[in-house]
Write a protein that holds these residues in place. Sequence first.
Motif, PDB file in Angstrom:
ATOM      1  N   PHE A   1       7.181 -31.522 -15.656  1.00  0.00           N
ATOM      2  CA  PHE A   1       7.095 -31.843 -16.688  1.00  0.00           C
ATOM      3  C   PHE A   1       7.182 -30.881 -17.534  1.00  0.00           C
ATOM      4  CE2 PHE A   1       3.621 -33.322 -13.241  1.00  0.00           C
ATOM      5  CZ  PHE A   1       3.700 -34.114 -13.994  1.00  0.00           C
ATOM      6  N   GLY A   2       7.246 -31.149 -19.185  1.00  0.00           N
ATOM      7  CA  GLY A   2       7.511 -30.558 -20.198  1.00  0.00           C
ATOM      8  C   GLY A   2       6.722 -30.585 -21.614  1.00  0.00           C
ATOM      9  N   LEU A   3       5.726 -29.609 -22.127  1.00  0.00           N
ATOM     10  CA  LEU A   3       4.610 -30.542 -22.785  1.00  0.00           C
ATOM     11  C   LEU A   3       4.448 -29.166 -23.439  1.00  0.00           C
ATOM     12  CD1 LEU A   3       1.714 -31.653 -23.385  1.00  0.00           C
ATOM     13  CD2 LEU A   3       0.768 -29.554 -22.190  1.00  0.00           C
ATOM     14  N   THR A   4       4.534 -29.734 -25.250  1.00  0.00           N
ATOM     15  CA  THR A   4       4.437 -29.400 -26.917  1.00  0.00           C
ATOM     16  C   THR A   4       3.087 -29.952 -27.727  1.00  0.00           C
ATOM     17  OG1 THR A   4       5.701 -28.314 -28.023  1.00  0.00           O
ATOM     18  CG2 THR A   4       5.969 -30.319 -27.732  1.00  0.00           C
ATOM     19  N   THR A   5       2.515 -28.794 -27.928  1.00  0.00           N
ATOM     20  CA  THR A   5       1.067 -29.387 -29.219  1.00  0.00           C
ATOM     21  C   THR A   5       1.284 -28.720 -29.688  1.00  0.00           C
ATOM     22  OG1 THR A   5       0.160 -29.626 -27.071  1.00  0.00           O
ATOM     23  CG2 THR A   5      -1.407 -29.659 -29.034  1.00  0.00           C
ATOM     24  N   GLN A   6       1.799 -29.314 -30.919  1.00  0.00           N
ATOM     25  CA  GLN A   6       2.324 -29.141 -32.338  1.00  0.00           C
ATOM     26  C   GLN A   6       0.551 -29.262 -33.531  1.00  0.00           C
ATOM     27  OE1 GLN A   6       4.683 -28.062 -33.773  1.00  0.00           O
ATOM     28  NE2 GLN A   6       6.205 -28.082 -31.076  1.00  0.00           N
ATOM     29  N   SER A   7       0.217 -29.253 -34.050  1.00  0.00           N
ATOM     30  CA  SER A   7      -0.519 -28.887 -34.992  1.00  0.00           C
ATOM     31  C   SER A   7       0.081 -29.582 -36.662  1.00  0.00           C
ATOM     32  CB  SER A   7      -1.330 -27.337 -35.558  1.00  0.00           C
ATOM     33  OG  SER A   7      -0.538 -26.138 -35.754  1.00  0.00           O
ATOM     34  N   LYS A   8      -0.902 -30.000 -37.703  1.00  0.00           N
ATOM     35  CA  LYS A   8      -0.591 -30.632 -38.609  1.00  0.00           C
ATOM     36  C   LYS A   8      -0.125 -29.722 -39.735  1.00  0.00           C
ATOM     37  CE  LYS A   8      -1.864 -35.185 -37.285  1.00  0.00           C
ATOM     38  NZ  LYS A   8      -3.069 -36.185 -37.659  1.00  0.00           N
ATOM     39  N   ASN A   9       0.146 -29.887 -40.803  1.00  0.00           N
ATOM     40  CA  ASN A   9       0.593 -29.121 -41.808  1.00  0.00           C
ATOM     41  C   ASN A   9      -0.372 -28.767 -42.003  1.00  0.00           C
ATOM     42  OD1 ASN A   9       1.538 -27.505 -44.282  1.00  0.00           O
ATOM     43  ND2 ASN A   9       3.200 -26.332 -42.845  1.00  0.00           N
ATOM     44  N   LEU A  10      -1.201 -28.021 -42.853  1.00  0.00           N
ATOM     45  CA  LEU A  10      -3.034 -29.271 -44.153  1.00  0.00           C
ATOM     46  C   LEU A  10      -0.619 -29.622 -45.508  1.00  0.00           C
ATOM     47  CD1 LEU A  10      -5.415 -26.489 -43.378  1.00  0.00           C
ATOM     48  CD2 LEU A  10      -5.494 -29.103 -42.869  1.00  0.00           C
ATOM     49  N   ILE A  11      -0.845 -28.720 -45.908  1.00  0.00           N
ATOM     50  CA  ILE A  11      -0.183 -29.368 -47.536  1.00  0.00           C
ATOM     51  C   ILE A  11       0.879 -30.387 -46.453  1.00  0.00           C
ATOM     52  CG2 ILE A  11       1.415 -28.849 -49.018  1.00  0.00           C
ATOM     53  CD1 ILE A  11       0.638 -25.809 -48.276  1.00  0.00           C
TER      54      ILE A  11
ATOM     55  N   GLY B   1      -7.766 -34.763 -33.955  1.00  0.00           N
ATOM     56  CA  GLY B   1      -6.691 -35.150 -35.570  1.00  0.00           C
ATOM     57  C   GLY B   1      -6.089 -34.660 -35.725  1.00  0.00           C
ATOM     58  N   ASP B   2      -5.811 -33.945 -35.627  1.00  0.00           N
ATOM     59  CA  ASP B   2      -4.492 -32.648 -36.117  1.00  0.00           C
ATOM     60  C   ASP B   2      -3.377 -31.927 -35.324  1.00  0.00           C
ATOM     61  OD1 ASP B   2      -6.482 -30.710 -34.983  1.00  0.00           O
ATOM     62  OD2 ASP B   2      -6.900 -29.417 -36.948  1.00  0.00           O
ATOM     63  N   MET B   3      -3.830 -32.232 -34.341  1.00  0.00           N
ATOM     64  CA  MET B   3      -2.932 -31.321 -33.714  1.00  0.00           C
ATOM     65  C   MET B   3      -1.827 -33.043 -32.535  1.00  0.00           C
ATOM     66  SD  MET B   3      -4.062 -28.827 -31.141  1.00  0.00           S
ATOM     67  CE  MET B   3      -6.121 -29.258 -31.308  1.00  0.00           C
ATOM     68  N   GLN B   4      -0.858 -32.702 -32.562  1.00  0.00           N
ATOM     69  CA  GLN B   4      -0.164 -33.914 -31.277  1.00  0.00           C
ATOM     70  C   GLN B   4       0.239 -33.331 -29.944  1.00  0.00           C
ATOM     71  OE1 GLN B   4       0.077 -36.832 -32.556  1.00  0.00           O
ATOM     72  NE2 GLN B   4       0.969 -37.921 -30.606  1.00  0.00           N
ATOM     73  N   SER B   5       0.460 -34.499 -28.995  1.00  0.00           N
ATOM     74  CA  SER B   5       0.861 -33.191 -28.176  1.00  0.00           C
ATOM     75  C   SER B   5       1.672 -34.232 -27.572  1.00  0.00           C
ATOM     76  CB  SER B   5      -0.477 -33.679 -26.641  1.00  0.00           C
ATOM     77  OG  SER B   5       0.087 -32.574 -25.926  1.00  0.00           O
ATOM     78  N   VAL B   6       2.765 -34.058 -26.451  1.00  0.00           N
ATOM     79  CA  VAL B   6       3.803 -34.939 -26.723  1.00  0.00           C
ATOM     80  C   VAL B   6       4.232 -34.187 -25.439  1.00  0.00           C
ATOM     81  CG1 VAL B   6       6.184 -35.201 -27.002  1.00  0.00           C
ATOM     82  CG2 VAL B   6       4.804 -35.469 -28.710  1.00  0.00           C
ATOM     83  N   VAL B   7       4.262 -34.696 -24.307  1.00  0.00           N
ATOM     84  CA  VAL B   7       5.006 -34.718 -22.716  1.00  0.00           C
ATOM     85  C   VAL B   7       5.876 -35.001 -22.261  1.00  0.00           C
ATOM     86  CG1 VAL B   7       3.401 -36.301 -21.696  1.00  0.00           C
ATOM     87  CG2 VAL B   7       4.256 -34.186 -20.003  1.00  0.00           C
ATOM     88  N   ALA B   8       7.090 -34.357 -22.448  1.00  0.00           N
ATOM     89  CA  ALA B   8       7.924 -35.744 -21.159  1.00  0.00           C
ATOM     90  C   ALA B   8       7.928 -34.713 -19.680  1.00  0.00           C
ATOM     91  CB  ALA B   8       9.501 -35.070 -21.524  1.00  0.00           C
ATOM     92  N   TYR B   9       8.271 -36.316 -18.372  1.00  0.00           N
ATOM     93  CA  TYR B   9       7.969 -36.427 -17.107  1.00  0.00           C
ATOM     94  C   TYR B   9       9.548 -36.728 -16.456  1.00  0.00           C
ATOM     95  CZ  TYR B   9       5.126 -40.145 -18.043  1.00  0.00           C
ATOM     96  OH  TYR B   9       4.678 -41.418 -17.978  1.00  0.00           O
ATOM     97  N   GLY B  10       9.027 -36.375 -14.822  1.00  0.00           N
ATOM     98  CA  GLY B  10       9.802 -37.328 -15.080  1.00  0.00           C
ATOM     99  C   GLY B  10      10.815 -36.808 -13.164  1.00  0.00           C
ATOM    100  N   THR B  11      11.069 -37.081 -12.097  1.00  0.00           N
ATOM    101  CA  THR B  11      11.095 -36.920 -11.189  1.00  0.00           C
ATOM    102  C   THR B  11      12.405 -35.556 -10.306  1.00  0.00           C
ATOM    103  OG1 THR B  11      10.193 -38.598 -10.549  1.00  0.00           O
ATOM    104  CG2 THR B  11      11.065 -37.661  -8.390  1.00  0.00           C
ATOM    105  N   ALA B  12      12.042 -34.896 -10.744  1.00  0.00           N
ATOM    106  CA  ALA B  12      13.251 -33.841 -10.025  1.00  0.00           C
ATOM    107  C   ALA B  12      13.772 -34.315  -9.482  1.00  0.00           C
ATOM    108  CB  ALA B  12      12.806 -32.593 -10.007  1.00  0.00           C
TER     109      ALA B  12
END
Length: 112
Positions: A26-36, A93-104
């Motif tokens: 797995f590879g995971l990241t979570t990003q938050s939105k910029n208020l501006i 509501g203000d964060m986005q999580s993206v995961v990439a996954y597969g079989t090694a």
Amino acid sequence: MARSDILVTTTENIPGKKYEIIGEVFGLTTQSKNLIKDFGAGLKSMVGGEIRSYTKMLEDSRSQALERLRQSAADVGADAIVMMRFDSGSIGGDMQSVVAYGTAVRFIADND
């Protein structure tokens, strides 16, 4: 093997290669939105059209998740990742999580 050399494919089979399965990675990241930017996106949502700042955030998130996926595969000695997929979702509501996954997988010699 350097993580940049790890083949990543959405297919189940790699033509011309035999391999053994190592396991899920797995590879995971979570990003938050910029208020501006979020304010500008709110205005954009009233008139329609692409919200480029969110598109860019998701593109960056997918790239980071893929890089982390490759690192996870390198950590277990993989040569490739098969059946790679992406998944994403919102958190609070203000964060986005993206995961990439597969079989090694690890390539094995063809002893025919």
